[in-house]
Write a protein that holds these residues in place. Structure first.
Motif, PDB file in Angstrom:
ATOM      1  N   LEU A   1      48.529  43.485  42.349  1.00 15.06           N
ATOM      2  CA  LEU A   1      48.630  43.985  42.785  1.00 15.06           C
ATOM      3  C   LEU A   1      49.525  43.536  44.546  1.00 15.06           C
ATOM      4  O   LEU A   1      50.225  44.331  44.802  1.00 15.06           O
ATOM      5  CB  LEU A   1      47.378  45.448  43.429  1.00 15.06           C
ATOM      6  CG  LEU A   1      47.596  46.279  42.370  1.00 15.06           C
ATOM      7  CD1 LEU A   1      45.996  47.575  42.626  1.00 15.06           C
ATOM      8  CD2 LEU A   1      48.329  47.584  41.920  1.00 15.06           C
ATOM      9  N   PHE A   2      48.777  42.352  45.515  1.00 16.96           N
ATOM     10  CA  PHE A   2      49.490  41.742  46.172  1.00 16.96           C
ATOM     11  C   PHE A   2      50.423  41.299  45.660  1.00 16.96           C
ATOM     12  O   PHE A   2      51.192  41.217  46.720  1.00 16.96           O
ATOM     13  CB  PHE A   2      48.269  40.951  46.388  1.00 16.96           C
ATOM     14  CG  PHE A   2      47.188  41.483  47.291  1.00 16.96           C
ATOM     15  CD1 PHE A   2      47.296  41.415  48.888  1.00 16.96           C
ATOM     16  CD2 PHE A   2      46.176  41.831  46.873  1.00 16.96           C
ATOM     17  CE1 PHE A   2      45.901  41.379  49.380  1.00 16.96           C
ATOM     18  CE2 PHE A   2      45.094  42.567  47.408  1.00 16.96           C
ATOM     19  CZ  PHE A   2      45.118  42.270  48.432  1.00 16.96           C
ATOM     20  N   ARG A   3      51.097  40.457  44.780  1.00 17.24           N
ATOM     21  CA  ARG A   3      51.795  40.840  44.483  1.00 17.24           C
ATOM     22  C   ARG A   3      53.406  41.291  44.058  1.00 17.24           C
ATOM     23  O   ARG A   3      54.794  41.479  44.570  1.00 17.24           O
ATOM     24  CB  ARG A   3      52.606  39.299  43.509  1.00 17.24           C
ATOM     25  CG  ARG A   3      51.282  37.839  43.719  1.00 17.24           C
ATOM     26  CD  ARG A   3      52.578  37.368  42.393  1.00 17.24           C
ATOM     27  NE  ARG A   3      51.444  35.948  42.803  1.00 17.24           N
ATOM     28  CZ  ARG A   3      51.286  34.948  41.940  1.00 17.24           C
ATOM     29  NH1 ARG A   3      50.717  35.204  40.565  1.00 17.24           N
ATOM     30  NH2 ARG A   3      49.983  33.637  42.384  1.00 17.24           N
ATOM     31  N   GLN A   4      53.010  42.245  44.126  1.00 11.19           N
ATOM     32  CA  GLN A   4      53.677  43.973  43.677  1.00 11.19           C
ATOM     33  C   GLN A   4      53.963  44.548  45.149  1.00 11.19           C
ATOM     34  O   GLN A   4      54.819  44.009  45.321  1.00 11.19           O
ATOM     35  CB  GLN A   4      52.767  44.902  42.838  1.00 11.19           C
ATOM     36  CG  GLN A   4      53.769  46.362  42.959  1.00 11.19           C
ATOM     37  CD  GLN A   4      52.767  46.895  42.275  1.00 11.19           C
ATOM     38  OE1 GLN A   4      52.206  46.905  40.945  1.00 11.19           O
ATOM     39  NE2 GLN A   4      53.234  48.404  42.758  1.00 11.19           N
TER      40      GLN A   4
ATOM     41  N   ILE B   1      39.198  41.719  38.028  1.00 14.48           N
ATOM     42  CA  ILE B   1      39.189  41.465  39.485  1.00 14.48           C
ATOM     43  C   ILE B   1      40.122  40.775  40.131  1.00 14.48           C
ATOM     44  O   ILE B   1      41.225  41.737  41.162  1.00 14.48           O
ATOM     45  CB  ILE B   1      38.056  42.283  39.916  1.00 14.48           C
ATOM     46  CG1 ILE B   1      36.870  43.097  40.006  1.00 14.48           C
ATOM     47  CG2 ILE B   1      37.676  41.404  41.853  1.00 14.48           C
ATOM     48  CD1 ILE B   1      35.433  42.574  40.239  1.00 14.48           C
ATOM     49  N   ILE B   2      40.370  39.547  39.404  1.00 18.26           N
ATOM     50  CA  ILE B   2      41.128  38.974  40.048  1.00 18.26           C
ATOM     51  C   ILE B   2      42.496  39.281  39.705  1.00 18.26           C
ATOM     52  O   ILE B   2      42.847  39.123  40.286  1.00 18.26           O
ATOM     53  CB  ILE B   2      40.759  37.572  38.947  1.00 18.26           C
ATOM     54  CG1 ILE B   2      39.061  36.906  40.395  1.00 18.26           C
ATOM     55  CG2 ILE B   2      41.937  35.902  39.467  1.00 18.26           C
ATOM     56  CD1 ILE B   2      38.579  35.673  39.376  1.00 18.26           C
ATOM     57  N   GLN B   3      42.784  39.759  38.243  1.00 15.02           N
ATOM     58  CA  GLN B   3      44.027  39.962  37.704  1.00 15.02           C
ATOM     59  C   GLN B   3      44.577  40.594  38.210  1.00 15.02           C
ATOM     60  O   GLN B   3      45.406  41.240  38.549  1.00 15.02           O
ATOM     61  CB  GLN B   3      44.397  40.420  35.832  1.00 15.02           C
ATOM     62  CG  GLN B   3      45.318  40.591  35.214  1.00 15.02           C
ATOM     63  CD  GLN B   3      45.090  41.334  34.641  1.00 15.02           C
ATOM     64  OE1 GLN B   3      43.665  41.851  33.787  1.00 15.02           O
ATOM     65  NE2 GLN B   3      45.843  41.727  33.085  1.00 15.02           N
TER      66      GLN B   3
ATOM     67  N   ARG C   1      49.401  51.305  54.648  1.00 16.50           N
ATOM     68  CA  ARG C   1      49.347  52.960  53.244  1.00 16.50           C
ATOM     69  C   ARG C   1      48.730  51.984  51.837  1.00 16.50           C
ATOM     70  O   ARG C   1      47.620  51.954  51.374  1.00 16.50           O
ATOM     71  CB  ARG C   1      50.396  53.230  52.070  1.00 16.50           C
ATOM     72  CG  ARG C   1      50.418  54.547  53.375  1.00 16.50           C
ATOM     73  CD  ARG C   1      51.651  55.825  52.109  1.00 16.50           C
ATOM     74  NE  ARG C   1      52.762  54.538  52.047  1.00 16.50           N
ATOM     75  CZ  ARG C   1      53.569  54.693  52.243  1.00 16.50           C
ATOM     76  NH1 ARG C   1      54.347  55.427  53.098  1.00 16.50           N
ATOM     77  NH2 ARG C   1      54.632  54.038  51.532  1.00 16.50           N
ATOM     78  N   SER C   2      49.587  50.049  51.737  1.00 15.48           N
ATOM     79  CA  SER C   2      48.526  49.889  51.058  1.00 15.48           C
ATOM     80  C   SER C   2      47.669  49.219  51.738  1.00 15.48           C
ATOM     81  O   SER C   2      46.568  48.376  50.014  1.00 15.48           O
ATOM     82  CB  SER C   2      49.837  48.207  50.318  1.00 15.48           C
ATOM     83  OG  SER C   2      51.279  48.806  49.923  1.00 15.48           O
TER      84      SER C   2
ATOM     85  N   VAL D   1      45.738  41.207  55.456  1.00 16.76           N
ATOM     86  CA  VAL D   1      46.429  41.306  54.576  1.00 16.76           C
ATOM     87  C   VAL D   1      45.476  40.069  54.140  1.00 16.76           C
ATOM     88  O   VAL D   1      44.299  40.488  52.891  1.00 16.76           O
ATOM     89  CB  VAL D   1      47.714  41.023  54.283  1.00 16.76           C
ATOM     90  CG1 VAL D   1      47.860  41.013  52.552  1.00 16.76           C
ATOM     91  CG2 VAL D   1      48.368  42.526  54.593  1.00 16.76           C
ATOM     92  N   LEU D   2      45.232  38.705  54.568  1.00 17.72           N
ATOM     93  CA  LEU D   2      45.252  37.744  54.037  1.00 17.72           C
ATOM     94  C   LEU D   2      43.795  37.719  53.817  1.00 17.72           C
ATOM     95  O   LEU D   2      43.208  37.421  52.395  1.00 17.72           O
ATOM     96  CB  LEU D   2      45.093  36.469  54.599  1.00 17.72           C
ATOM     97  CG  LEU D   2      46.472  36.073  54.707  1.00 17.72           C
ATOM     98  CD1 LEU D   2      47.040  34.708  55.418  1.00 17.72           C
ATOM     99  CD2 LEU D   2      47.258  35.757  52.948  1.00 17.72           C
ATOM    100  N   SER D   3      43.120  38.165  55.034  1.00 12.90           N
ATOM    101  CA  SER D   3      41.684  38.767  54.832  1.00 12.90           C
ATOM    102  C   SER D   3      41.276  39.826  53.696  1.00 12.90           C
ATOM    103  O   SER D   3      39.920  39.539  53.213  1.00 12.90           O
ATOM    104  CB  SER D   3      40.815  38.980  56.133  1.00 12.90           C
ATOM    105  OG  SER D   3      41.457  40.171  56.318  1.00 12.90           O
TER     106      SER D   3
END
Length: 121
Positions: A47-50, A40-42, A62-63, A9-11
């Motif tokens: 999505l990562f915070r969600q 792209i940044i926003q 799935r994510s 996920v971090l990569s």
């Protein structure tokens, strides 16, 4: 979340940020490039915070697959925005009861992998 999943996920997050940093709009206009980079940044942050609170291994996978698909589609088409989706026939009819449930099921099945994080509006 296991250590390998966390690393994946971090990569992915770092890959998205690197793509945003080096993104060039197809039009070549500096304003378009900045708009695309900010989007792209926003989008990545949102999505990562969600998905930060996910604990189920299957939903995390799935994510991850959704993120990889959006990266590949964005790089291939040189467009950071999600591609449009098309509804199946009878997908917008306003019916009640069983037919409505069948139509909702059709819309859910027609939703592409790269848009699974978006709610229907």
């Amino acid at each position: 979340m296991t250590a390998s999943t966390r690393r994946t996920v971090l990569s992915l997050y770092m890959r998205v940020l690197r793509i945003a940093r080096s993104w060039q709009a197809p039009s070549g206009v500096k304003g378009d490039t900045e708009t695309d980079r900010n989007y792209i940044i926003q989008e990545a942050c949102t999505l990562f915070r969600q998905n930060q609170q996910l604990t189920d291994h299957e939903s995390i996978q799935r994510s991850i697959e959704e993120c990889e698909a959006r990266i590949e589609i964005g790089l291939h088409y040189r467009n950071p925005y999600p591609r449009p989706t098309y509804l199946p026939p009878l997908g917008l009819a306003t019916q009640k009861g069983r037919k409505l449930k069948a139509q909702q099921r059709l819309r859910k099945q027609a939703k592409p992998l790269y848009l699974q994080s978006y709610d229907e509006t």
